[in-house]
Every structure is written in structure tokens, then in C-alpha cells.
Design a protein around this motif. Structure first.
Motif: not given
Length: 277
Positions: A109-118, A139-153, A166-170
Motif C-alpha cells: 500500500a505504501l510502495s511510494g513511501t518505500l520508494q522515497n526511503f530507497a 519544478g521547484q528550486s531552492g536551498t537544501v535545508k534538510e535531507i530526511q528519510i523520506f523527503n528533502t526540505i 526523495n523518490g522523485g529526486l533520486s
């Protein structure tokens, strides 16, 4: 009748004794679980602080710092739950089997979340960017503040906070403007037909030489790029340190506009001559 009465009294005494033992056993387990809970919470916080202090002393990269801290926190909390369940008398092997089965269903059910973790793991290993870099992705631009397990801020230039999975970023296209130490600034300046191209080139070169932020190597480049409908267009390219990019870009636009006017060079605007016979 006397035997039946004795049997009834014996059964009642046995029931009361069993209930008492059950309550005592359950109470002791609850008390032990409560003690372990408070001690465990203190211990987890202590370990987290030790890990943070250790990584701080060793000057661990900020992206690895935030990712490792999140991962350790989740792992310790999971182990803590297993210990509490074991103290309460629940069979941990059955619990783990149930958790594994639920994990499969949740994973589907959370395959997208696992993809973000990977994706977070891949970002941490290959380091396409780090905390403090200015990136453009999804489609976004900015300064990286934090890299978390599932997301980048990231924080945009106007200070909006954007959370990117993170899935889309990787797996997607990402531009890192801070990866290299130097960047090339490009301009196109125009002069009117009839103005001296050599003079305009000399003025621009003088402005570039006077700016200490413009690197001497590689050398800047000035050339006539096109003959437009209303203007003679000159391309200018200069190398600067990455943090100086926008400062040099805006300052040079202002300097060229003011200096061209003082030197008698005209910056044309689109126009059309109409001849009436």
C-alpha cells in the motif's frame, strides 16, 4: 451434601486464588512495563543526544547527519516497542510474524513511501547534492535545508519551505547550481546601428576588469553574436565564484546601462521606419 459444599468452597477458593495470582502477575507486568517505558524513553533520548554529539564532533556532513539521526530514532523506537510487548507477556515471535505479514500488506500500500526511503538512501550514497546546495528539481528550486528519510526540505529564495519526496529526486532530472565552485555568467548587450562596436567592447572589458569578483581564469569572452532588426547584439561571458553569480549578473547590467549612456553608446529598442511617398 457436605461433600458438595466442601467442593463448592474449594472451587471458589481456587477461582479466587487464580484471579489473585492473575491480577498480581498482570500488575507486576504492567509495573515492569511502566518502569521500562520511562527508562527506555530516557535511554533513547540519551542515545540520540550521544549520536548527535558524536557526529557534531566529527563534523559529519549535514545531509548524512539528518538522515542518520532520523533512521536511528525510528529503529530505537521500533526495538523499544518490541521490548514492551515482550514484558507484557505477548509472544514476540508471533508479534513479529504478525508485524511481518502486516508489513507486506503495508509495503504494497505504501510502495511510494518505500520508494522515497530507497531514494533517500541513494541520495546519501551518491551525494548528487548536500545540505546548503541550491538545486532545481521537480519544478521547484531552492536551498537544501534538510535531507530526511523520506523527503528533502528546501527553502526557496523568497523563504518558502517546500518538501520534495526523495523518490522523485533520486530518479528525476535535477540541477545542482552549487556543485561546482565556479559558474559562467552570460549577458547579451545591444548597441544601435552606427555606434562603434570596438568602443562598446572596450567599455565592457573595462567594467569586467574592474570587478574583482570576475575570475581571470578562464578569461571572459566578448563577441558580436547577431545583427538584429533594430540592434547590434553582443554576447558576454565571464566566470565567477558560484556564490557571486547573481551579484555580478545584476551589477554588470546596471554598470553597462549607466556607462553606455556616459560613453555615448545607445541601447536601442525595437522600432520600425515607415517611408511615405
Amino acid at each position: 451434601m457436605k461433600d458438595l459444599s466442601n467442593l463448592s468452597n474449594l472451587s471458589m477458593d481456587t477461582l479466587v486464588s487464580s484471579l489473585t495470582q492473575l491480577l498480581v502477575s498482570l500488575g507486576s507486568k504492567l509495573l515492569m512495563a511502566a518502569i521500562v517505558f520511562f527508562v527506555g524513553r530516557w535511554l533513547i533520548n540519551r542515545i540520540n543526544r550521544m549520536v548527535v554529539n558524536l557526529m557534531t564532533r566529527r563534523h559529519v556532513e549535514a545531509s548524512l547527519f539528518s538522515f542518520t539521526r532520523s533512521l536511528i530514532k525510528i529503529t530505537l523506537n521500533f526495538l523499544f516497542i518490541i521490548v514492551i510487548v515482550g514484558i507484557l507477556g505477548i509472544e514476540t515471535s508471533s508479534f513479529l510474524a504478525l508485524f511481518a505479514s502486516a508489513g507486506v500488506a503495508i509495503g504494497m500500500a505504501l510502495s511510494g513511501t518505500l520508494q522515497n526511503f530507497a531514494g533517500g538512501v541513494m541520495i546519501l550514497i551518491f551525494k548528487p547534492f548536500k545540505v546548503g546546495d541550491f538545486i532545481e528539481a521537480q519544478g521547484q528550486s531552492g536551498t537544501v535545508k534538510e535531507i530526511q528519510i523520506f523527503n528533502t526540505i528546501i527553502a526557496t529564495p523568497d523563504n518558502k519551505i517546500i518538501i520534495i519526496p526523495n523518490g522523485g529526486l533520486s530518479t528525476g532530472i535535477m540541477t545542482n547550481y552549487s556543485k561546482e565552485e565556479a559558474r559562467r555568467v552570460d549577458w547579451v548587450f545591444s548597441i544601435a546601428y552606427g555606434d562603434s562596436y570596438d568602443k562598446a567592447k572596450t567599455v565592457i572589458a573595462r567594467l569586467l576588469d574592474a570587478d574583482p569578483r570576475v575570475l581571470k581564469t578562464p578569461e571572459y569572452f566578448i563577441a558580436l553574436t547577431s545583427l538584429g532588426d533594430s540592434s547590434v547584439n553582443m554576447v558576454v561571458r565571464a566566470w565567477v565564484a558560484a556564490p557571486d553569480y547573481w551579484g555580478v549578473f545584476f551589477d554588470m547590467n546596471e554598470k553597462v546601462y549607466k556607462t553606455f549612456a556616459l560613453e555615448g553608446l545607445n541601447i536601442p529598442f525595437p522600432q520600425m521606419d515607415v517611408h511615405i511617398k
